[in-house]
Design a protein around this motif. Structure first.
Motif, PDB file in Angstrom:
ATOM      1  N   VAL A 293       7.307  -8.319 -10.612  1.00 48.16           N
ATOM      2  CA  VAL A 293       7.709  -7.200 -11.470  1.00 48.16           C
ATOM      3  C   VAL A 293       6.835  -7.150 -12.723  1.00 48.16           C
ATOM      4  CG1 VAL A 293       9.568  -6.349 -12.958  1.00 48.16           C
ATOM      5  CG2 VAL A 293      10.072  -7.056 -10.616  1.00 48.16           C
ATOM      6  N   LEU A 294       6.574  -8.300 -13.327  1.00 50.23           N
ATOM      7  CA  LEU A 294       5.711  -8.330 -14.515  1.00 50.23           C
ATOM      8  C   LEU A 294       4.295  -7.864 -14.173  1.00 50.23           C
ATOM      9  CD1 LEU A 294       6.796 -11.699 -16.210  1.00 50.23           C
ATOM     10  CD2 LEU A 294       7.550  -9.373 -16.758  1.00 50.23           C
ATOM     11  N   GLN A 295       3.812  -8.241 -12.986  1.00 48.90           N
ATOM     12  CA  GLN A 295       2.478  -7.805 -12.571  1.00 48.90           C
ATOM     13  C   GLN A 295       2.423  -6.281 -12.408  1.00 48.90           C
ATOM     14  OE1 GLN A 295       2.081 -10.203  -9.038  1.00 48.90           O
ATOM     15  NE2 GLN A 295       0.904 -11.794 -10.078  1.00 48.90           N
ATOM     16  N   VAL A 296       3.481  -5.709 -11.839  1.00 44.50           N
ATOM     17  CA  VAL A 296       3.523  -4.254 -11.661  1.00 44.50           C
ATOM     18  C   VAL A 296       3.582  -3.553 -13.014  1.00 44.50           C
ATOM     19  CG1 VAL A 296       4.880  -2.327 -10.746  1.00 44.50           C
ATOM     20  CG2 VAL A 296       4.586  -4.394  -9.385  1.00 44.50           C
ATOM     21  N   LEU A 297       4.367  -4.076 -13.927  1.00 47.68           N
ATOM     22  CA  LEU A 297       4.459  -3.479 -15.260  1.00 47.68           C
ATOM     23  C   LEU A 297       3.098  -3.472 -15.957  1.00 47.68           C
ATOM     24  CD1 LEU A 297       7.834  -5.002 -16.535  1.00 47.68           C
ATOM     25  CD2 LEU A 297       7.378  -2.586 -16.089  1.00 47.68           C
ATOM     26  N   MET A 298       2.320  -4.515 -15.746  1.00 46.89           N
ATOM     27  CA  MET A 298       0.999  -4.582 -16.368  1.00 46.89           C
ATOM     28  C   MET A 298       0.043  -3.529 -15.799  1.00 46.89           C
ATOM     29  SD  MET A 298       0.620  -8.733 -16.604  1.00 46.89           S
ATOM     30  CE  MET A 298      -1.045  -8.714 -17.241  1.00 46.89           C
ATOM     31  N   LEU A 299       0.301  -3.091 -14.559  1.00 46.89           N
ATOM     32  CA  LEU A 299      -0.546  -2.058 -13.960  1.00 46.89           C
ATOM     33  C   LEU A 299      -0.217  -0.660 -14.467  1.00 46.89           C
ATOM     34  CD1 LEU A 299      -0.413  -3.164 -10.189  1.00 46.89           C
ATOM     35  CD2 LEU A 299      -2.329  -3.465 -11.755  1.00 46.89           C
ATOM     36  N   LEU A 300       0.964  -0.509 -15.060  1.00 44.69           N
ATOM     37  CA  LEU A 300       1.469   0.837 -15.333  1.00 44.69           C
ATOM     38  C   LEU A 300       0.721   1.571 -16.432  1.00 44.69           C
ATOM     39  CD1 LEU A 300       5.355   0.730 -15.020  1.00 44.69           C
ATOM     40  CD2 LEU A 300       3.744   2.174 -13.781  1.00 44.69           C
ATOM     41  N   GLN A 301       0.221   0.847 -17.420  1.00 42.26           N
ATOM     42  CA  GLN A 301      -0.405   1.533 -18.550  1.00 42.26           C
ATOM     43  C   GLN A 301      -1.539   2.442 -18.081  1.00 42.26           C
ATOM     44  OE1 GLN A 301      -1.567  -0.976 -21.795  1.00 42.26           O
ATOM     45  NE2 GLN A 301      -2.557   0.646 -22.925  1.00 42.26           N
ATOM     46  N   GLY A 302      -2.384   1.939 -17.184  1.00 41.62           N
ATOM     47  CA  GLY A 302      -3.487   2.742 -16.676  1.00 41.62           C
ATOM     48  C   GLY A 302      -3.007   3.957 -15.889  1.00 41.62           C
ATOM     49  N   HIS A 303      -1.965   3.765 -15.069  1.00 39.81           N
ATOM     50  CA  HIS A 303      -1.458   4.875 -14.260  1.00 39.81           C
ATOM     51  C   HIS A 303      -0.792   5.940 -15.135  1.00 39.81           C
ATOM     52  CE1 HIS A 303      -2.525   2.894 -10.605  1.00 39.81           C
ATOM     53  NE2 HIS A 303      -1.671   1.903 -10.759  1.00 39.81           N
ATOM     54  N   LEU A 304      -0.038   5.512 -16.140  1.00 45.86           N
ATOM     55  CA  LEU A 304       0.600   6.476 -17.042  1.00 45.86           C
ATOM     56  C   LEU A 304      -0.445   7.269 -17.829  1.00 45.86           C
ATOM     57  CD1 LEU A 304       3.550   4.264 -18.352  1.00 45.86           C
ATOM     58  CD2 LEU A 304       3.798   6.369 -17.035  1.00 45.86           C
ATOM     59  N   THR A 305      -1.498   6.590 -18.250  1.00 50.15           N
ATOM     60  CA  THR A 305      -2.566   7.271 -18.984  1.00 50.15           C
ATOM     61  C   THR A 305      -3.272   8.282 -18.078  1.00 50.15           C
ATOM     62  OG1 THR A 305      -2.879   5.280 -20.322  1.00 50.15           O
ATOM     63  CG2 THR A 305      -4.643   6.917 -20.360  1.00 50.15           C
ATOM     64  N   GLU A 306      -3.510   7.890 -16.825  1.00 49.37           N
ATOM     65  CA  GLU A 306      -4.152   8.787 -15.854  1.00 49.37           C
ATOM     66  C   GLU A 306      -3.366  10.080 -15.679  1.00 49.37           C
ATOM     67  OE1 GLU A 306      -5.028   7.441 -11.827  1.00 49.37           O
ATOM     68  OE2 GLU A 306      -6.226   5.840 -12.705  1.00 49.37           O
ATOM     69  N   LYS A 307      -2.041   9.955 -15.630  1.00 52.29           N
ATOM     70  CA  LYS A 307      -1.181  11.116 -15.406  1.00 52.29           C
ATOM     71  C   LYS A 307      -0.810  11.826 -16.711  1.00 52.29           C
ATOM     72  CE  LYS A 307       1.078   9.598 -11.122  1.00 52.29           C
ATOM     73  NZ  LYS A 307       1.218  10.847 -10.371  1.00 52.29           N
ATOM     74  N   ASN A 308      -1.411  11.383 -17.819  1.00 52.47           N
ATOM     75  CA  ASN A 308      -1.116  11.966 -19.128  1.00 52.47           C
ATOM     76  C   ASN A 308       0.375  11.849 -19.466  1.00 52.47           C
ATOM     77  OD1 ASN A 308      -1.876  13.212 -21.540  1.00 52.47           O
ATOM     78  ND2 ASN A 308      -1.377  15.256 -20.779  1.00 52.47           N
ATOM     79  N   LEU A 309       0.970  10.725 -19.086  1.00 52.91           N
ATOM     80  CA  LEU A 309       2.397  10.495 -19.333  1.00 52.91           C
ATOM     81  C   LEU A 309       2.633   9.282 -20.229  1.00 52.91           C
ATOM     82  CD1 LEU A 309       3.749  11.156 -15.726  1.00 52.91           C
ATOM     83  CD2 LEU A 309       4.158  12.580 -17.736  1.00 52.91           C
ATOM     84  N   ALA A 361       4.640  -2.979 -23.854  1.00 50.60           N
ATOM     85  CA  ALA A 361       3.185  -2.993 -23.958  1.00 50.60           C
ATOM     86  C   ALA A 361       2.545  -2.016 -22.977  1.00 50.60           C
ATOM     87  CB  ALA A 361       2.661  -4.405 -23.705  1.00 50.60           C
ATOM     88  N   ALA A 362       3.163  -1.859 -21.805  1.00 53.47           N
ATOM     89  CA  ALA A 362       2.612  -0.978 -20.781  1.00 53.47           C
ATOM     90  C   ALA A 362       2.997   0.485 -20.981  1.00 53.47           C
ATOM     91  CB  ALA A 362       3.063  -1.442 -19.398  1.00 53.47           C
ATOM     92  N   GLY A 363       3.919   0.746 -21.898  1.00 54.05           N
ATOM     93  CA  GLY A 363       4.367   2.113 -22.109  1.00 54.05           C
ATOM     94  C   GLY A 363       5.457   2.540 -21.154  1.00 54.05           C
ATOM     95  N   ALA A 364       6.037   1.594 -20.395  1.00 59.55           N
ATOM     96  CA  ALA A 364       7.123   1.933 -19.462  1.00 59.55           C
ATOM     97  C   ALA A 364       8.471   1.984 -20.165  1.00 59.55           C
ATOM     98  CB  ALA A 364       7.176   0.908 -18.328  1.00 59.55           C
ATOM     99  N   LEU A 365       8.600   1.297 -21.295  1.00 59.39           N
ATOM    100  CA  LEU A 365       9.831   1.291 -22.082  1.00 59.39           C
ATOM    101  C   LEU A 365       9.538   1.926 -23.437  1.00 59.39           C
ATOM    102  CD1 LEU A 365      12.764   0.424 -22.642  1.00 59.39           C
ATOM    103  CD2 LEU A 365      11.890  -1.832 -23.282  1.00 59.39           C
TER     104      LEU A 365
END
Length: 451
Positions: A293-309, A361-365
């Motif tokens: 779960v922590l590894q997935v959260l670390m991937l999210l910042q790039g994906h959220l930025t890509e989607k402008n979210l 840190a990843a922008g998910a919360l």
């Protein structure tokens, strides 16, 4: 539709079911040529209710029931239809017409048949049915999604020992279905009671899926057009919230469960299942899951930025996850004797702190440190959690140190006078300063001292 109905009334149940699928296939295929998303009106749904689910149209008419052999034949007809229909858009709209909840008495028949159809699709690996089921889970209210999840868990975790291996193989056939299934079972097994702890076989399968490819739980998020606000009452875009809940609560709920299992009873009832299955140590699985779960959260910042979210979409909702999870941990901590469960409480709070830190840190919360401090004030003290909710210690500014960096902790404070060495004492070589490191790479937040 009235002419079609009259012709169907003259047929037996299975022939009528097969013919109504044919007529609706032709009907929706022609509609899709003029409109990309045709509306499913009342007529087709009523035909399906009457000739597939055997719900009488006239009030007071006796309900028809298929025997077990006829029901199996009906499932085979449906499976073959979805397998042979080459156009995904037609498959999806027929599946939606069949199993989309209508809020009427036919919904129970719908859900019962859907559970058996998806269970059969898992057993014989009918990928088109699984893909349709994945889309259905994404656009259907959660209350129906957990019913489908329960049906599959009953079939593959309870009914036949060892059949979980069949469900496990779906990972390579339809990852999209696996993602939605994980989201559903985390909603079903929310650990609110001992009866709602995930069965060991189910937990082991979910952990093996995610550990093999952590990106699995992002499939729906990555392949769905997303608005900044999500609809209420439906499954979340990822199972992250539910998985975080599992990892954080696991040490406490299993500690609470042990005394009951020692007496062979669970919630005042005889415990179901064999003793080895109930006593199986699942904590290594939760540790493995927490890492994924922590590894997935670390991937999210790039994906959220890509989607402008980034900064606009909270995939780990503050109110529905953090606030409720803190309430549950506080209650469980009070229930357990702190002297006998200190290690479990510490582990739960460590996992909570790690998840909050990485998610922020990843922008998910999306929340402030002040929000966290207010919510977490009711929890037992934990050093790591205190560090997360407070942020790093404020240090005097210095030109040599960029903002957001810690100064070396073993060098004298800036401006502190250095003492001359005594001539009789040989001078020691200067100790190298510790490397300067960031607290949270790429994330700015106000620094506050730990209180």
């Amino acid at each position: 539709m009235s002419d079609i109905r009259l012709s169907l009334l003259r047929r037996d149940a299975l022939s009528a079911a097969k013919e109504v699928l044919y007529h609706l296939d032709v009907f929706f295929s022609s509609q899709l040529q003029s409109a990309p998303l045709p509306l499913v009106d009342k007529g087709p749904v009523e035909l399906l209710e009457e000739f597939v689910f055997q719900v009488p149209k006239e009030r007071g008419s006796p309900a028809k029931r298929l025997n077990s052999i006829q029901e199996l034949q009906l499932l085979e007809i449906l499976c073959n239809y979805f397998q042979e229909q080459s156009k995904d858009s037609v498959r999806q709209i027929i599946f939606s017409s069949l199993f989309g909840p209508q809020g009427n008495k036919a919904d129970d028949c719908r859900m019962a048949l859907l559970g058996k159809l998806v269970s059969m699709a898992v057993a014989v690996c009918r990928v088109p049915v699984l893909e349709c089921a994945a889309s259905w889970l994404q656009r259907t209210p959660t209350v129906y999604c957990v019913r489908l999840a329960q049906a599959l868990v009953d079939d593959y975790c309870s009914l036949v020992p060892g059949s979980i291996q069949t469900l496990k193989q779906v990972f390579s056939a339809s990852p999209r279905f696996c993602c939605q299934f994980i989201t559903s079972v985390t909603m079903l097994y929310d650990m609110s009671s001992d009866d709602l702890i995930p069965p060991p076989d189910l937990l082991e399968m979910v952990v093996s899926w995610i550990f093999e490819d952590p990106r699995l739980i992002l499939i729906t998020f990555l392949n769905t057009p997303i608005a900044a606000s999500l609809p209420i009452g439906f499954l979340e875009l990822t199972p992250l919230s539910g998985l975080i809940r599992w990892c954080v609560k696991a040490p406490l709920v299993y500690k609470r469960r042990k005394p009951a299992l020692a007496n062979g009873r669970l919630n005042g009832k005889p415990a179901k299942g064999s003793a080895p299955a109930l006593d199986k140590d699942c904590q290594p699985l939760y540790s493995k899951l927490h890492l994924s779960v922590l590894q997935v959260l670390m991937l999210l910042q790039g994906h959220l930025t890509e989607k402008n979210l980034y900064g606009r979409l909270g995939l780990v909702p503050f109110d529905h996850v953090v606030v409720s999870l803190v309430d549950e941990i506080s209650r469980l901590s009070d229930e357990l004797n702190p002297l006998n469960a200190s290690q479990e409480v510490e582990l739960a709070l460590d996992r909570l702190a790690q998840a909050l830190q990485v998610a922020m840190a990843a922008g998910a919360l999306l929340c402030t440190r002040e929000d966290l401090r207010t919510v977490c004030s009711r929890l037992p003290h934990n050093n790591l959690l205190q560090l997360v909710i407070s942020g790093p210690v404020q240090q005097p500014s210095h030109a040599a140190l960029p903002p957001g960096f810690y100064p070396p902790i073993h060098t004298p404070p800036l401006g502190y006078p250095t003492h001359a060495a005594h001539p009789a004492i040989p001078a020691h070589p200067a100790l190298p300063a510790h490397p300067v490191q960031t607290f949270i790479p790429g994330m700015a937040f106000p620094y506050r001292p730990i209180r």
